[in-house]
Design an enzyme around this catalytic site. Sequence first.
Site, PDB file in Angstrom:
ATOM      1  N   LYS A 201     -46.717 -48.770  17.303  1.00  0.00           N
ATOM      2  CA  LYS A 201     -45.307 -48.738  17.706  1.00  0.00           C
ATOM      3  C   LYS A 201     -44.828 -50.141  18.050  1.00  0.00           C
ATOM      4  O   LYS A 201     -45.554 -50.901  18.714  1.00  0.00           O
ATOM      5  CB  LYS A 201     -45.165 -47.799  18.916  1.00  0.00           C
ATOM      6  CG  LYS A 201     -43.728 -47.504  19.340  1.00  0.00           C
ATOM      7  CD  LYS A 201     -43.734 -46.501  20.493  1.00  0.00           C
ATOM      8  CE  LYS A 201     -42.342 -46.202  21.018  1.00  0.00           C
ATOM      9  NZ  LYS A 201     -42.380 -45.278  22.177  1.00  0.00           N
TER      10      LYS A 201
ATOM     11  N   SER B 243     -39.107 -41.515  21.608  1.00  0.00           N
ATOM     12  CA  SER B 243     -38.746 -42.734  20.914  1.00  0.00           C
ATOM     13  C   SER B 243     -39.727 -43.144  19.827  1.00  0.00           C
ATOM     14  O   SER B 243     -39.392 -43.916  18.935  1.00  0.00           O
ATOM     15  CB  SER B 243     -38.631 -43.879  21.922  1.00  0.00           C
ATOM     16  OG  SER B 243     -39.887 -44.114  22.545  1.00  0.00           O
TER      17      SER B 243
ATOM     18  N   SER C 163     -42.230 -39.668  24.820  1.00  0.00           N
ATOM     19  CA  SER C 163     -42.082 -40.340  23.521  1.00  0.00           C
ATOM     20  C   SER C 163     -43.300 -40.308  22.612  1.00  0.00           C
ATOM     21  O   SER C 163     -43.210 -40.707  21.452  1.00  0.00           O
ATOM     22  CB  SER C 163     -41.647 -41.786  23.723  1.00  0.00           C
ATOM     23  OG  SER C 163     -40.310 -41.806  24.136  1.00  0.00           O
TER      24      SER C 163
HETATM   25  N1  GLN Z   1     -36.703 -39.471  25.516  1.00  0.00           N
HETATM   26  C1  GLN Z   1     -36.996 -40.000  26.792  1.00  0.00           C
HETATM   27  C2  GLN Z   1     -35.983 -41.047  27.164  1.00  0.00           C
HETATM   28  O1  GLN Z   1     -35.098 -41.223  26.416  1.00  0.00           O
HETATM   29  C3  GLN Z   1     -38.398 -40.532  26.800  1.00  0.00           C
HETATM   30  C4  GLN Z   1     -38.545 -41.930  26.416  1.00  0.00           C
HETATM   31  C5  GLN Z   1     -39.952 -42.407  26.353  1.00  0.00           C
HETATM   32  O2  GLN Z   1     -40.892 -41.680  26.635  1.00  0.00           O
HETATM   33  N2  GLN Z   1     -40.098 -43.672  26.046  1.00  0.00           N
HETATM   34  O3  GLN Z   1     -36.069 -41.692  28.155  1.00  0.00           O
END
Ligand code: GLN
Length: 501
Positions: free
Chosen positions: A84, A159, A183
């Site tokens: 990532k 994400s 994420s």
């Molecule tokens: N979807 C969650 C957010 O928008 C989780 C993000 C993540 O785990 N980086 O914060």
Amino acid sequence: MTHAAADLIRQPARVLAAAICEGEVSSVEVTKAHLARIAEVDGQVHAFLQVTAEAALETAHLVDEKRGSGRKLGVLAGVPIAVKDVLTMRGVPTTCGSRILEGWRPPYDSTVVARLRAADMVILGKTNMDEFAMGSSTEHSAYGPTHNPWDLDRIPGGSGGGSAAALAAFEAPLAIGTDTGGSIRQPAAVTGTVGVKPTYGGVSRYGLVALASSLDQAGPCARSVMDAALLHSVIAGYDPRDSTSIDAPVPDVVAAATRADVRGLRIGLVKELSGEGYQPGVLQRFTEAVEILQGLGAEVVEVSCPNFDYALGAYYLILPSEASSNLARFDGMRYGLRVGDDGSNSVEQVMSLSREAGFGAEVKRRIMLGTYALSSGYYDAYYGQAQKVRTLITRDFNAAFAKADVLISPTTPTTAFKIGEKVDDPLAMYLNDIATIPVNLAGNCAMSLPVGLSPADHLPVGLQIMAPPMADDRLYLVGSALESALTDSWGHLLIEEVPNL
Ligand code: GLN
């Protein structure tokens, strides 16, 4: 196993590693097969922001040479992996999906990347993500969305949608994700792959560009539980460069995945994390999986975690607060983009113009929310209250883990939604993480694994397993048992079915 590229890309990492080690296939062959797959399908999927083909082949050559000379190889030696784009890799652009970091080449490796290299793994490139890991669909990437290989009109989660999509499209057998509120797990759920958020402090955050430092954790993404376990064992463990790293032995996740026995284990069904708001197709697959676990000899009990209802609200105060502070360093002075530096503007104006141009709407929204929540006069009412809720959530977990060895829930309320469907509705987007967020707030660990396709739309459904801090091995014990039971009845979930590609 034949050496045909189409066959190689479908093999589990475990099988590839064994074949490379035995000299049945070379790492160069395996790497070329994946690079060819990326060239073939990534125009449609857009899982990668950067493919480091040359460096990958160079590493693969070195691994093959090392094997040839009889030297000892690392675990997963010669196996390709995607990373990532939130983890630094020396000399390779790291954008975090943001324009503000465009052109920045970090001068150092994150610990996770360093450990992949030390294990002789082959890094294929950097994967797409929501800007600074804020989002649940990868639509907030400044470089365009990633598409779900199961249906290219749908989101791959976020994400870390790029890492999950790369696995589902057979562009990589393994990937690294990061999970601040879901994420790793939510993208795994909607792409039919496996994703693990390790215990906070279990995997080093050194070189992980911070979103919310008290929540962020890197972890393994794979197509099977055993592959995730092998990768977990490579990246986990104490690192003096991360002050929150846990100095204790890593739970033996590979042994647990091998044992795969749930007889006598107490599994807690979290009342608050299913039912209303969850699609019937998701609940149906979840319920079937629970029955399978019972059939395997687990004892299923219902547990209640009443404060989980406040987790989303607390998270969306704590995360923006920490993010507003962490992201202050991106000011056009030290990294990447700089705007308005033509002599006509003051330093403050250049900073402001750079941030205005470099950050997307979701990032700006969270910086404003966080700055507000931390401001004097509001701190106690918002940030302070949210921290108290965090404590209550940890207590709910403690009480539940007194009754059960692991807890389970659906990973997400829905299967993959359409690109564009929720992008203009922040609340609808945030609700995707309703079941994954409590674990980040408490700092314990969780896994998502596929439990079949929803009968309603034939898209993957994920089941979440949660375990106490530093009991990551339990995730693999239960996950592996469930996976083999499901594989017996349905065949491999992914292999034959990746539509459109
Ligand atoms: N979807 C969650 C957010 O928008 C989780 C993000 C993540 O785990 N980086 O914060």
